[in-house]
Scaffold this motif. Structure first.
Motif, PDB file in Angstrom:
ATOM      1  N   GLU A   4       0.865  -1.170   0.000  1.00  0.00           N
ATOM      2  CA  GLU A   4       0.000   0.000   0.000  1.00  0.00           C
ATOM      3  C   GLU A   4       0.904   1.222   0.000  1.00  0.00           C
ATOM      4  OE1 GLU A   4      -3.395   0.099   2.677  1.00  0.00           O
ATOM      5  OE2 GLU A   4      -2.971  -2.004   3.129  1.00  0.00           O
ATOM      6  N   TRP A   5       0.747   2.042  -1.011  1.00  0.00           N
ATOM      7  CA  TRP A   5       1.602   3.213  -1.184  1.00  0.00           C
ATOM      8  C   TRP A   5       0.713   4.426  -1.344  1.00  0.00           C
ATOM      9  CZ3 TRP A   5       4.861   3.889  -6.257  1.00  0.00           C
ATOM     10  CH2 TRP A   5       5.558   5.101  -6.214  1.00  0.00           C
ATOM     11  N   THR A   6       0.763   5.329  -0.375  1.00  0.00           N
ATOM     12  CA  THR A   6       0.035   6.593  -0.434  1.00  0.00           C
ATOM     13  C   THR A   6       1.075   7.707  -0.340  1.00  0.00           C
ATOM     14  OG1 THR A   6      -0.261   6.854   1.958  1.00  0.00           O
ATOM     15  CG2 THR A   6      -1.909   5.511   0.789  1.00  0.00           C
ATOM     16  N   SER A  58      11.831 -21.688 -10.778  1.00  0.00           N
ATOM     17  CA  SER A  58      10.789 -21.009 -11.553  1.00  0.00           C
ATOM     18  C   SER A  58      10.040 -20.049 -10.642  1.00  0.00           C
ATOM     19  CB  SER A  58       9.825 -22.020 -12.167  1.00  0.00           C
ATOM     20  OG  SER A  58       9.133 -22.704 -11.147  1.00  0.00           O
ATOM     21  N   PHE A  59       9.432 -19.055 -11.240  1.00  0.00           N
ATOM     22  CA  PHE A  59       8.712 -18.011 -10.518  1.00  0.00           C
ATOM     23  C   PHE A  59       7.402 -17.823 -11.259  1.00  0.00           C
ATOM     24  CE2 PHE A  59       8.476 -13.226  -9.712  1.00  0.00           C
ATOM     25  CZ  PHE A  59       7.979 -13.367  -8.427  1.00  0.00           C
ATOM     26  N   ASP A  60       6.348 -18.449 -10.767  1.00  0.00           N
ATOM     27  CA  ASP A  60       5.050 -18.399 -11.427  1.00  0.00           C
ATOM     28  C   ASP A  60       4.156 -17.388 -10.720  1.00  0.00           C
ATOM     29  OD1 ASP A  60       5.814 -20.475 -13.156  1.00  0.00           O
ATOM     30  OD2 ASP A  60       5.256 -21.974 -11.667  1.00  0.00           O
ATOM     31  N   VAL A  61       3.679 -16.403 -11.454  1.00  0.00           N
ATOM     32  CA  VAL A  61       2.797 -15.377 -10.909  1.00  0.00           C
ATOM     33  C   VAL A  61       1.430 -15.578 -11.524  1.00  0.00           C
ATOM     34  CG1 VAL A  61       2.377 -12.904 -10.720  1.00  0.00           C
ATOM     35  CG2 VAL A  61       4.713 -13.790 -10.608  1.00  0.00           C
ATOM     36  N   HIS A  62       0.441 -15.781 -10.684  1.00  0.00           N
ATOM     37  CA  HIS A  62      -0.913 -16.006 -11.173  1.00  0.00           C
ATOM     38  C   HIS A  62      -1.595 -14.693 -11.521  1.00  0.00           C
ATOM     39  CE1 HIS A  62      -5.291 -16.649 -10.736  1.00  0.00           C
ATOM     40  NE2 HIS A  62      -5.023 -17.781 -11.374  1.00  0.00           N
ATOM     41  N   THR A  63      -1.520 -13.714 -10.636  1.00  0.00           N
ATOM     42  CA  THR A  63      -2.237 -12.463 -10.831  1.00  0.00           C
ATOM     43  C   THR A  63      -1.465 -11.305 -10.232  1.00  0.00           C
ATOM     44  OG1 THR A  63      -4.341 -13.636 -10.630  1.00  0.00           O
ATOM     45  CG2 THR A  63      -4.424 -11.255 -10.405  1.00  0.00           C
ATOM     46  N   VAL A  64      -1.461 -10.179 -10.918  1.00  0.00           N
ATOM     47  CA  VAL A  64      -0.979  -8.919 -10.378  1.00  0.00           C
ATOM     48  C   VAL A  64      -2.098  -7.917 -10.547  1.00  0.00           C
ATOM     49  CG1 VAL A  64       0.684  -7.038 -10.629  1.00  0.00           C
ATOM     50  CG2 VAL A  64       1.432  -9.399 -10.941  1.00  0.00           C
ATOM     51  N   ARG A  65      -2.472  -7.275  -9.446  1.00  0.00           N
ATOM     52  CA  ARG A  65      -3.538  -6.274  -9.489  1.00  0.00           C
ATOM     53  C   ARG A  65      -2.973  -4.965  -8.995  1.00  0.00           C
ATOM     54  NH1 ARG A  65      -7.869 -10.055  -6.531  1.00  0.00           N
ATOM     55  NH2 ARG A  65      -8.259 -11.451  -8.278  1.00  0.00           N
ATOM     56  N   ILE A  66      -3.278  -3.907  -9.713  1.00  0.00           N
ATOM     57  CA  ILE A  66      -2.825  -2.577  -9.327  1.00  0.00           C
ATOM     58  C   ILE A  66      -4.031  -1.652  -9.363  1.00  0.00           C
ATOM     59  CG2 ILE A  66      -1.331  -0.635  -9.917  1.00  0.00           C
ATOM     60  CD1 ILE A  66       0.563  -2.685 -11.221  1.00  0.00           C
ATOM     61  N   TRP A  67      -4.237  -0.956  -8.248  1.00  0.00           N
ATOM     62  CA  TRP A  67      -5.333   0.004  -8.148  1.00  0.00           C
ATOM     63  C   TRP A  67      -4.742   1.393  -8.006  1.00  0.00           C
ATOM     64  CZ3 TRP A  67      -5.621  -4.728  -5.745  1.00  0.00           C
ATOM     65  CH2 TRP A  67      -6.752  -5.500  -6.019  1.00  0.00           C
ATOM     66  N   GLY A  68      -5.428   2.362  -8.592  1.00  0.00           N
ATOM     67  CA  GLY A  68      -5.052   3.758  -8.405  1.00  0.00           C
ATOM     68  C   GLY A  68      -5.700   4.310  -7.153  1.00  0.00           C
ATOM     69  N   PRO A  69      -5.508   5.581  -6.880  1.00  0.00           N
ATOM     70  CA  PRO A  69      -6.097   6.173  -5.689  1.00  0.00           C
ATOM     71  C   PRO A  69      -7.629   6.089  -5.729  1.00  0.00           C
ATOM     72  CG  PRO A  69      -4.690   7.752  -6.844  1.00  0.00           C
ATOM     73  CD  PRO A  69      -4.741   6.514  -7.667  1.00  0.00           C
ATOM     74  N   PRO A  70      -8.234   5.930  -4.549  1.00  0.00           N
ATOM     75  CA  PRO A  70      -9.710   5.835  -4.530  1.00  0.00           C
ATOM     76  C   PRO A  70     -10.371   7.146  -4.930  1.00  0.00           C
ATOM     77  CG  PRO A  70      -8.787   5.760  -2.301  1.00  0.00           C
ATOM     78  CD  PRO A  70      -7.644   5.828  -3.265  1.00  0.00           C
TER      79      PRO A  70
END
Length: 70
Positions: A4-6, A58-70
């Motif tokens: 979480e980055w604000t 190996s490095f398996d990534v299923h999902t990456v989610r990025i949200w902007g500010p609310p």
């Protein structure tokens, strides 16, 4: 893993447990950044890998989610 980055805080958690919570705005980057996913092994932190460490790995990534500010 969650970050979480604000403008005034950076908090990192693993499985819902906060492992870093820095509310000192002087430490929080104020410019756009990039997300890099990397399978790094060894180095100065956390130290050299154990002899039993499998290589190559190996490095398996299923999902990456990025949200902007609310």
């Amino acid at each position: 893993y969650r970050a979480e980055w604000t403008p005034s805080r950076v908090a990192l958690s693993i499985d819902g447990v906060i492992v870093l919570d820095d509310a000192d705005a002087a430490h929080v980057p104020q410019k756009p950044m990039q997300l890099i996913l990397c399978l790094a092994v060894g180095g100065t932190w956390p130290g050299s890998s154990a002899p039993a460490t499998c290589s190559p790995a190996s490095f398996d990534v299923h999902t990456v989610r990025i949200w902007g500010p609310p």
